[in-house]
Design an enzyme around this catalytic site. Structure first.
Site, short mmCIF file in Angstrom:
data_model
loop_
_atom_site.label_atom_id
_atom_site.label_comp_id
_atom_site.label_asym_id
_atom_site.label_seq_id
_atom_site.Cartn_x
_atom_site.Cartn_y
_atom_site.Cartn_z
N THR A 221 0.83 -1.02 -0.03
CA THR A 221 0.05 -0.08 0.12
C THR A 221 1.06 1.15 -0.09
OG1 THR A 221 -0.11 -0.28 2.30
CG2 THR A 221 -2.06 -1.06 1.21
N TYR B 252 -14.10 8.08 -0.09
CA TYR B 252 -13.63 6.81 -0.04
C TYR B 252 -14.20 5.98 0.67
CZ TYR B 252 -9.09 3.95 -0.26
OH TYR B 252 -8.12 2.90 -0.46
N LYS C 187 -13.49 0.87 -1.93
CA LYS C 187 -12.23 -0.16 -1.59
C LYS C 187 -12.78 -1.61 -1.51
CE LYS C 187 -8.88 0.22 -0.63
NZ LYS C 187 -7.58 0.35 -1.38
N ASP D 196 -11.38 -0.30 -6.19
CA ASP D 196 -9.74 -0.66 -5.93
C ASP D 196 -9.75 -1.94 -5.09
OD1 ASP D 196 -7.07 -0.79 -4.95
OD2 ASP D 196 -7.30 0.97 -3.99
N PRO D 197 -9.69 -3.00 -5.67
CA PRO D 197 -9.43 -4.25 -4.91
C PRO D 197 -8.17 -4.66 -4.31
CG PRO D 197 -10.32 -4.58 -7.14
CD PRO D 197 -9.75 -3.19 -7.21
N ASN D 198 -7.25 -3.68 -4.41
CA ASN D 198 -5.73 -4.15 -4.00
C ASN D 198 -5.08 -5.20 -4.58
OD1 ASN D 198 -6.53 -2.09 -1.22
ND2 ASN D 198 -4.89 -1.77 -2.59
N HIS E 60 -2.91 9.08 -3.99
CA HIS E 60 -3.34 7.83 -2.95
C HIS E 60 -3.17 8.31 -1.44
CE1 HIS E 60 -1.18 4.79 -0.21
NE2 HIS E 60 -2.38 4.06 -0.84
N ASN F 254 -3.32 6.89 2.93
CA ASN F 254 -3.51 5.91 3.97
C ASN F 254 -4.38 6.45 5.19
OD1 ASN F 254 -0.56 4.64 3.04
ND2 ASN F 254 -2.34 2.93 3.17
O1 GKR Z 1 -6.54 1.84 4.32
O2 GKR Z 1 -7.21 -0.38 3.87
C1 GKR Z 1 -6.74 0.84 3.47
C2 GKR Z 1 -6.36 0.78 2.32
O3 GKR Z 1 -6.49 -0.12 1.61
C3 GKR Z 1 -5.05 1.57 1.87
O4 GKR Z 1 -4.11 0.47 2.82
C4 GKR Z 1 -4.61 1.27 0.75
O5 GKR Z 1 -3.03 1.86 0.81
O6 GKR Z 1 -6.06 3.32 0.14
C5 GKR Z 1 -5.10 2.49 -0.27
C6 GKR Z 1 -5.07 2.10 -1.80
O7 GKR Z 1 -5.66 2.93 -2.31
O8 GKR Z 1 -4.53 1.02 -2.11
MG MG Z 2 -5.41 1.80 -4.36
#
Ligand code: GKR
Ligand code: MG
Length: 423
Positions: free
Chosen positions: A103, A148, A192, A220-222, A319, A321
């Protein structure tokens, strides 16, 4: 020797309340960590930076702090080499408690960044100019942010319900969006994902589309989805998405999804340092890069990245956190100074308890989803030492020393395993 030579750096880890937000690697713990970096000059000024608070990161920050002693706040261009020399070129991996979820990149840039922020803050104070002015001037008077949205539990186990309540299905997500829009006025929405089966998350996006027909949407499924799943869901959502953020891991996979869906691909996971850029461009893997001063090395490297994006016709978003006010201020100054900021920025801000911060954010209010670019010198912030002390005490009283969403999830649901891709 500069009149404003740096003679002292203070690094204070802090912890603040965080709701149970679900993601591809687990769930947010009850406290999020940050480190506040104060850079003091012999002339009595203090520059501020905010960064990750993980234990390994704190160790690197301490080494960097030693290395910048004696520098001038105008030495930003040399910060990268000075700090990488001091920390031995430390790179990704060891500082992150996030299993598999890149991340933040956690590259050397994440160690340099809070110093870059503090140096620019000092420059602004010395010159009597806001940071955006020192960075070359502003391209806008207001910086737009995106809502978000997160799937979330109503409470942490044994905790009290927060003001957002539960969101575990499309209706819950739409309700969350309505509340967030009502309170902050955002004009675009990001969900997310990577939490539930991809088709359930696609349903949530479709529900958002029905509820907010004109608002741009992102998911955004990371990296939790395979290439095949990303292509299938991408085709289902088609033109509904403004951009498709990291559905799958890696430059090659993102490139294939881009080619087979035609949807603009965005990333804060597969392009997180300059070395990733040539391949990403060659393979046409990303059409939007999310800059983030916290791991690209601060304001100056982020502006350089944005300039590169302009050259190659790549869009720029931002981006985030979980963060406090110093980071928010930095995002606004950087957002103002970035010419080709083509999308509304991410922020975790609404998830934070407003009463918990180390600075006053009265000048950083969200109006219609945007923050007015401040005019005070530097970042325009003053450190509230009592508040810093309170959040540091909270850190000391907790046993969290490294972000570990997966471990926390396993402590609640022992059968939980992190796998990527999950679907
Ligand atoms: O806060 O769980 C979260 C997000 O998944 C974060 O850790 C990510 O870094 O916001 C983020 C992203 O866009 O991947
Ligand atoms: Mg992301």
């Amino acid at each position: 020797m500069s009149r404003h030579e740096i003679n002292h750096v203070l690094i204070t880890p802090v912890a603040f309340t965080d709701p149970p937000l679900l993601n591809a690697v687990g769930v947010h713990e009850p406290l999020a960590l940050r480190a506040i970096v104060e850079v003091h000059t012999v002339s009595g000024l203090t520059g501020l930076g905010e960064t990750y608070g993980d234990a390994g990161h704190l160790e690197l920050l301490k080494k960097a702090a030693e290395a910048v002693r004696g520098a001038s706040p105008f030495d930003v261009g040399r910060l990268w080499s000075v700090i990488s020399g001091a920390i031995g070129g430390a790179s990704r991996g060891s500082q992150s408690g996030l299993t598999g979820l890149a991340t933040s990149g956690k590259t050397i840039g994440s160690v340099v960044a809070p110093f870059d922020s503090a140096f620019y803050d000092l420059q602004g104070q010395i010159l009597g100019e806001p940071v955006w002015s020192v960075l070359g001037g502003k391209h806008r008077d207001r910086v737009d942010f995106s809502a978000y949205l997160f799937y979330k539990w109503a409470t942490h186990p044994g905790g009290d319900e927060d003001r957002w309540g539960q969101a575990l299905d499309p209706d819950g997500i739409v309700r969350q969006a309505q509340k967030m829009l009502r309170e902050y006025g955002f004009k675009s929405l990001k969900l997310k994902g990577g939490v539930f089966a991809p088709d359930e998350e696609a349903e949530a996006i479709e529900a958002l589309r029905a509820a907010f027909p004109s608002l741009p949407l992102r998911v955004d499924p990371n990296g939790a989805w395979s290439v095949e799943t990303s292509v299938r869901v991408g085709k289902r959502l088609g033109q509904t998405l403004e951009y498709y953020e990291d559905p799958t891991m890696g430059i090659k996979g993102m490139s294939e999804v881009a080619r087979r869906t035609g949807i603009p691909m965005a990333t804060n996971m597969c392009v997180v340092e300059t070395g990733h850029i040539p391949e990403a461009i060659r393979l046409k893997a990303v059409q939007v890069i999310l800059i983030d001063q916290h791991y690209w090395g601060g304001f100056l490297p982020s502006l350089n990245l944005a300039a590169l994006c302009k050259t190659f016709g790549i869009g720029v978003s931002m981006h985030s956190n979980s963060h406090l006010g110093i980071s928010l201020a930095g995002m606004v100054h950087l957002g103002a100074a970035t010419e080709n900021l083509t999308y509304a920025l991410d922020t975790h801000w609404p998830w934070k308890d407003e009463s918990e911060d180390v600075v006053s954010t009265a000048d950083l209010q969200f109006i219609e989803g945007a923050i007015r670019v401040p005019d005070k010198p530097g970042l325009g912030l003053e450190l509230d030492r009592d508040a810093l002390g309170r959040l540091h005490d909270k850190y000391l009283a907790s046993n969290i020393r490294t972000r570990n969403d997966t471990g926390y999830m396993k402590s609640i649901e022992p059968e939980y395993e992190y796998v990527a891709p999950r679907w």
